[in-house]
Scaffold this motif. Structure first.
Motif, PDB file in Angstrom:
ATOM      1  N   THR A 147       0.845  -1.184   0.000  1.00 43.11           N
ATOM      2  CA  THR A 147       0.000   0.000   0.000  1.00 43.11           C
ATOM      3  C   THR A 147       0.886   1.243   0.000  1.00 43.11           C
ATOM      4  N   ILE A 148       0.298   2.377  -0.298  1.00 39.33           N
ATOM      5  CA  ILE A 148       1.041   3.642  -0.292  1.00 39.33           C
ATOM      6  C   ILE A 148       1.607   3.930   1.103  1.00 39.33           C
ATOM      7  N   PRO A 149       0.816   3.775   2.172  1.00 41.61           N
ATOM      8  CA  PRO A 149       1.390   4.000   3.508  1.00 41.61           C
ATOM      9  C   PRO A 149       2.554   3.049   3.834  1.00 41.61           C
ATOM     10  N   GLU A 150       2.469   1.791   3.377  1.00 42.14           N
ATOM     11  CA  GLU A 150       3.583   0.857   3.610  1.00 42.14           C
ATOM     12  C   GLU A 150       4.849   1.316   2.900  1.00 42.14           C
ATOM     13  N   ILE A 151       4.695   1.773   1.669  1.00 39.59           N
ATOM     14  CA  ILE A 151       5.851   2.255   0.902  1.00 39.59           C
ATOM     15  C   ILE A 151       6.445   3.475   1.577  1.00 39.59           C
ATOM     16  N   LYS A 174       6.321   4.370   4.687  1.00 39.46           N
ATOM     17  CA  LYS A 174       6.988   3.984   5.930  1.00 39.46           C
ATOM     18  C   LYS A 174       8.330   3.317   5.647  1.00 39.46           C
ATOM     19  N   ARG A 175       8.366   2.418   4.678  1.00 38.10           N
ATOM     20  CA  ARG A 175       9.612   1.712   4.365  1.00 38.10           C
ATOM     21  C   ARG A 175      10.686   2.648   3.834  1.00 38.10           C
ATOM     22  N   LEU A 176      10.277   3.694   3.111  1.00 37.76           N
ATOM     23  CA  LEU A 176      11.251   4.636   2.548  1.00 37.76           C
ATOM     24  C   LEU A 176      11.474   5.853   3.443  1.00 37.76           C
ATOM     25  N   ALA A 177      10.711   5.955   4.521  1.00 34.65           N
ATOM     26  CA  ALA A 177      10.793   7.092   5.451  1.00 34.65           C
ATOM     27  C   ALA A 177      10.558   8.417   4.734  1.00 34.65           C
ATOM     28  N   ILE A 178       9.491   8.439   3.923  1.00 32.11           N
ATOM     29  CA  ILE A 178       9.093   9.648   3.205  1.00 32.11           C
ATOM     30  C   ILE A 178       7.592   9.811   3.359  1.00 32.11           C
ATOM     31  N   GLY A 179       7.076  10.940   2.931  1.00 35.49           N
ATOM     32  CA  GLY A 179       5.645  11.194   3.021  1.00 35.49           C
ATOM     33  C   GLY A 179       4.871  10.518   1.900  1.00 35.49           C
ATOM     34  N   ARG A 180       3.572  10.341   2.142  1.00 39.52           N
ATOM     35  CA  ARG A 180       2.725   9.712   1.130  1.00 39.52           C
ATOM     36  C   ARG A 180       2.659  10.535  -0.155  1.00 39.52           C
ATOM     37  N   ALA A 181       2.643  11.850  -0.023  1.00 38.41           N
ATOM     38  CA  ALA A 181       2.590  12.701  -1.218  1.00 38.41           C
ATOM     39  C   ALA A 181       3.815  12.468  -2.097  1.00 38.41           C
ATOM     40  N   THR A 182       4.978  12.281  -1.475  1.00 38.87           N
ATOM     41  CA  THR A 182       6.201  12.014  -2.235  1.00 38.87           C
ATOM     42  C   THR A 182       6.118  10.654  -2.916  1.00 38.87           C
ATOM     43  N   VAL A 183       5.505   9.681  -2.255  1.00 40.89           N
ATOM     44  CA  VAL A 183       5.319   8.372  -2.889  1.00 40.89           C
ATOM     45  C   VAL A 183       4.489   8.535  -4.160  1.00 40.89           C
ATOM     46  N   TYR A 184       3.407   9.296  -4.083  1.00 40.09           N
ATOM     47  CA  TYR A 184       2.569   9.502  -5.263  1.00 40.09           C
ATOM     48  C   TYR A 184       3.337  10.190  -6.384  1.00 40.09           C
ATOM     49  N   VAL A 185       4.162  11.169  -6.055  1.00 43.73           N
ATOM     50  CA  VAL A 185       4.972  11.841  -7.076  1.00 43.73           C
ATOM     51  C   VAL A 185       5.927  10.846  -7.719  1.00 43.73           C
ATOM     52  N   MET A 186       6.541   9.993  -6.893  1.00 41.24           N
ATOM     53  CA  MET A 186       7.474   8.990  -7.416  1.00 41.24           C
ATOM     54  C   MET A 186       6.748   7.972  -8.300  1.00 41.24           C
ATOM     55  N   LEU A 187       5.525   7.611  -7.945  1.00 37.03           N
ATOM     56  CA  LEU A 187       4.734   6.703  -8.771  1.00 37.03           C
ATOM     57  C   LEU A 187       4.382   7.355 -10.098  1.00 37.03           C
ATOM     58  N   TRP A 222      -3.068   2.544  -7.625  1.00 37.59           N
ATOM     59  CA  TRP A 222      -1.717   2.102  -7.974  1.00 37.59           C
ATOM     60  C   TRP A 222      -1.520   0.684  -7.472  1.00 37.59           C
ATOM     61  N   LEU A 223      -0.969  -0.171  -8.318  1.00 34.90           N
ATOM     62  CA  LEU A 223      -0.651  -1.546  -7.956  1.00 34.90           C
ATOM     63  C   LEU A 223       0.871  -1.667  -7.892  1.00 34.90           C
ATOM     64  N   VAL A 224       1.369  -1.923  -6.693  1.00 30.07           N
ATOM     65  CA  VAL A 224       2.807  -2.070  -6.484  1.00 30.07           C
ATOM     66  C   VAL A 224       3.032  -3.471  -5.922  1.00 30.07           C
ATOM     67  N   THR A 225       3.694  -4.322  -6.708  1.00 31.10           N
ATOM     68  CA  THR A 225       3.952  -5.672  -6.210  1.00 31.10           C
ATOM     69  C   THR A 225       5.149  -5.641  -5.267  1.00 31.10           C
ATOM     70  N   ARG A 247      16.462  11.366  -2.566  1.00 27.78           N
ATOM     71  CA  ARG A 247      16.604  12.408  -3.587  1.00 27.78           C
ATOM     72  C   ARG A 247      15.240  12.998  -3.917  1.00 27.78           C
ATOM     73  N   ALA A 248      14.227  12.141  -4.049  1.00 27.08           N
ATOM     74  CA  ALA A 248      12.880  12.613  -4.357  1.00 27.08           C
ATOM     75  C   ALA A 248      12.337  13.474  -3.232  1.00 27.08           C
ATOM     76  N   GLN A 249      12.535  13.040  -2.004  1.00 23.82           N
ATOM     77  CA  GLN A 249      12.067  13.810  -0.852  1.00 23.82           C
ATOM     78  C   GLN A 249      12.686  15.201  -0.868  1.00 23.82           C
ATOM     79  N   ARG A 250      13.962  15.272  -1.142  1.00 18.29           N
ATOM     80  CA  ARG A 250      14.668  16.555  -1.161  1.00 18.29           C
ATOM     81  C   ARG A 250      14.219  17.408  -2.348  1.00 18.29           C
TER      82      ARG A 250
END
Length: 86
Positions: A18-22, A24-37, A51-54, A72-75
């Motif tokens: 899930t987005i929250p799992e990603i 947490k694992r990357l220690a970044i915010g959910r909004a940054t995960v969406y940008v990276m996706l 989004w489907l992330v295996t 890098r994305a977070q920054r």
């Protein structure tokens, strides 16, 4: 891409992240995960608004460049733009 043991797919949610799992694992915010996706940094498939992330693809990506790319994305994506308005 599905790993060899799960070529038929199925609906075992433990094989997906899930987005929250990603986040947490990357220690970044959910909004940054969406940008990276959206930008294709994190390997995923978009189905409608979802989004489907295996787990397999994510862990393979994380081993190769994931943490570095996330930092890098977070920054880059959360800092204010450097605009010269002279």
């Amino acid at each position: 891409y599905l790993p060899a043991g799960n070529r038929q797919g199925g609906d075992d949610m433990s094989d997906r992240l899930t987005i929250p799992e990603i986040a947490k694992r990357l220690a970044i915010g959910r909004a940054t995960v969406y940008v990276m996706l959206e930008s294709g940094v994190i390997p995923a498939i978009r189905i409608g608004k979802c989004w489907l992330v295996t787990r397999y693809a994510f862990e393979k990506w994380a081993r190769s460049c994931g943490t570095t790319a996330a930092k890098r994305a977070q920054r880059d994506w959360t800092s204010p733009p450097n605009r010269d308005m002279n």
